[in-house]
Design an enzyme around this catalytic site. Structure first.
Site, mmCIF file in Angstrom:
data_model
loop_
_atom_site.group_PDB
_atom_site.id
_atom_site.type_symbol
_atom_site.label_atom_id
_atom_site.label_comp_id
_atom_site.label_asym_id
_atom_site.label_seq_id
_atom_site.Cartn_x
_atom_site.Cartn_y
_atom_site.Cartn_z
ATOM 1 C CG ASN A 7 4.846 0.689 10.085
ATOM 2 O OD1 ASN A 7 4.802 1.769 10.663
ATOM 3 N ND2 ASN A 7 4.669 0.577 8.790
ATOM 4 C CG HIS A 10 0.071 4.350 13.072
ATOM 5 N ND1 HIS A 10 -0.359 5.348 12.239
ATOM 6 C CD2 HIS A 10 -0.149 3.198 12.407
ATOM 7 C CE1 HIS A 10 -0.832 4.818 11.131
ATOM 8 N NE2 HIS A 10 -0.709 3.506 11.203
ATOM 9 C CG HIS A 43 5.036 4.653 4.260
ATOM 10 N ND1 HIS A 43 3.762 4.271 3.934
ATOM 11 C CD2 HIS A 43 5.526 5.277 3.162
ATOM 12 C CE1 HIS A 43 3.498 4.636 2.676
ATOM 13 N NE2 HIS A 43 4.550 5.259 2.198
ATOM 14 N NE ARG A 45 1.079 8.672 3.454
ATOM 15 C CZ ARG A 45 0.216 7.812 2.882
ATOM 16 N NH1 ARG A 45 0.145 6.567 3.308
ATOM 17 N NH2 ARG A 45 -0.574 8.222 1.924
ATOM 18 N NE ARG A 49 -1.160 10.553 5.514
ATOM 19 C CZ ARG A 49 -2.096 9.766 4.950
ATOM 20 N NH1 ARG A 49 -2.581 8.748 5.614
ATOM 21 N NH2 ARG A 49 -2.531 10.012 3.748
ATOM 22 C CG HIS A 50 3.093 8.603 9.402
ATOM 23 N ND1 HIS A 50 4.117 8.283 8.551
ATOM 24 C CD2 HIS A 50 2.015 7.876 9.002
ATOM 25 C CE1 HIS A 50 3.682 7.385 7.682
ATOM 26 N NE2 HIS A 50 2.403 7.125 7.908
ATOM 27 C CD GLU A 70 5.617 0.207 4.909
ATOM 28 O OE1 GLU A 70 4.761 1.082 4.686
ATOM 29 O OE2 GLU A 70 5.458 -0.695 5.723
ATOM 30 C CB THR A 101 -0.202 1.135 2.205
ATOM 31 O OG1 THR A 101 0.751 1.967 2.846
ATOM 32 C CG2 THR A 101 0.239 0.847 0.795
ATOM 33 C CD GLU A 151 5.124 -5.982 3.680
ATOM 34 O OE1 GLU A 151 6.272 -5.511 3.731
ATOM 35 O OE2 GLU A 151 4.176 -5.556 4.371
ATOM 36 C CG HIS A 191 -2.990 -3.895 5.071
ATOM 37 N ND1 HIS A 191 -2.877 -2.523 5.067
ATOM 38 C CD2 HIS A 191 -4.313 -4.163 5.158
ATOM 39 C CE1 HIS A 191 -4.087 -2.002 5.120
ATOM 40 N NE2 HIS A 191 -4.977 -2.962 5.193
HETATM 41 N N1 PXP Z 1 3.391 -3.379 5.303
HETATM 42 C C1 PXP Z 1 3.215 -2.327 4.459
HETATM 43 C C2 PXP Z 1 3.865 -2.384 3.121
HETATM 44 C C3 PXP Z 1 2.452 -1.213 4.849
HETATM 45 O O1 PXP Z 1 2.301 -0.186 4.001
HETATM 46 C C4 PXP Z 1 1.906 -1.181 6.149
HETATM 47 C C5 PXP Z 1 1.149 0.024 6.602
HETATM 48 O O2 PXP Z 1 2.002 1.113 6.704
HETATM 49 C C6 PXP Z 1 2.145 -2.273 7.001
HETATM 50 C C7 PXP Z 1 2.861 -3.371 6.531
HETATM 51 C C8 PXP Z 1 1.617 -2.310 8.396
HETATM 52 O O3 PXP Z 1 0.250 -2.374 8.365
HETATM 53 P P1 PXP Z 1 -0.567 -2.304 9.737
HETATM 54 O O4 PXP Z 1 -0.342 -0.941 10.303
HETATM 55 O O5 PXP Z 1 -1.971 -2.542 9.285
HETATM 56 O O6 PXP Z 1 -0.019 -3.384 10.619
#
Ligand code: PXP
Length: 237
Positions: A7, A10, A43, A45, A49-50, A70, A101, A151, A191
């Protein structure tokens, strides 16, 4: 062995902190692929924001591995997904004030809207995954809505303070995997997964995909994205 989806949100968070043009999440996706990522997750959003619309479009054009978007079920974002046609959409809950999330989507409470979105996106050939908490009614609800996969939100596992808490969270995940497989749902997890906690979860049979963001992007600041992805893949293996 679970496949690794990286992901890259960030990377965009750092860029947006200055409203600048670097670091570029599209570049991060290329580096993650070169490090062996089997998927790229972003994601889009509602508050942007990102990740920005420009990123989503460029990722769709450039990512060669599985592209997982996402998204919440807000109409504007659903229309973007219909246009973009990523390989997979993972439906998530979204609150403006949250840091990330928090928890899963309640597919039972929002069944009508969720099932409608699943139907629309599936007609575009997109694989649909539901980000849910490891609860029996949410797993059944995901199957009822027509999802291909779930997921599992791994927050309880990731934030466990004691070995007993962690074991109880793992037991919940194991029984969720069994329940999902009985309903022919593929099972992903994500997550709060980190270099410290991923191994034990990776040893749990039946998980086909991990989506990991914050920990990999954090490590990439010191060792680079390719190496950060290689290290995470080695732990999963
Ligand atoms: N899976 C989903 C559905 C999420 O919303 C997120 C956070 O954006 C992640 C995985 C990744 O989570 P983390 O950044 O804590 O690894």
């Amino acid at each position: 062995m679970p496949k690794l989806g990286v992901n890259i949100d960030h990377v965009a968070t750092v860029r947006q902190a200055r409203r600048a043009d670097e670091p570029d999440p599209v570049w991060a996706a290329v580096e993650a692929e070169l490090g062996g990522a089997e998927g790229i997750t972003f994601h889009l959003r509602e508050d942007r924001r990102h990740i920005q619309d420009r990123d989503a479009k460029l990722l769709r054009q450039t990512v060669a591995v599985k592209l997982n978007m996402e998204m919440a079920v807000a109409e504007e974002v659903v229309r973007m997904a219909e246009e973009l046609r990523p390989h997979q959409c993972t439906l998530v809950p979204e609150r403006r004030e949250e840091l990330t999330t928090e928890g899963g989507l309640d597919v039972v409470r929002h069944r009508t809207r969720v099932a409608e979105v699943v139907g629309r996106l599936k007609t575009r050939g997109i694989v649909l995954s539901a980000f849910i908490e490891p609860l029996a009614e949410q797993i059944r609800g995901s199957a009822d809505c027509g999802f291909d996969a779930i997921e599992l939100w791994t927050g309880r596992y990731a934030h466990a303070k004691t070995p007993a808490e962690r074991e109880s969270a793992l037991a919940e995940i194991r029984s969720s995997i069994d329940a999902a497989h009985r309903l022919r749902l593929d099972v992903h997890a994500g997550h709060g997964l980190t270099y410290r906690n991923v191994r034990e979860l990776a040893a749990t049979p039946g998980l086909s995909e991990f989506n990991i963001g914050h920990s990999i992007v954090s490590r990439a600041m010191f060792v680079g994205m390719r190496e950060a992805v290689r290290e995470m893949k080695a732990l999963i293996a």
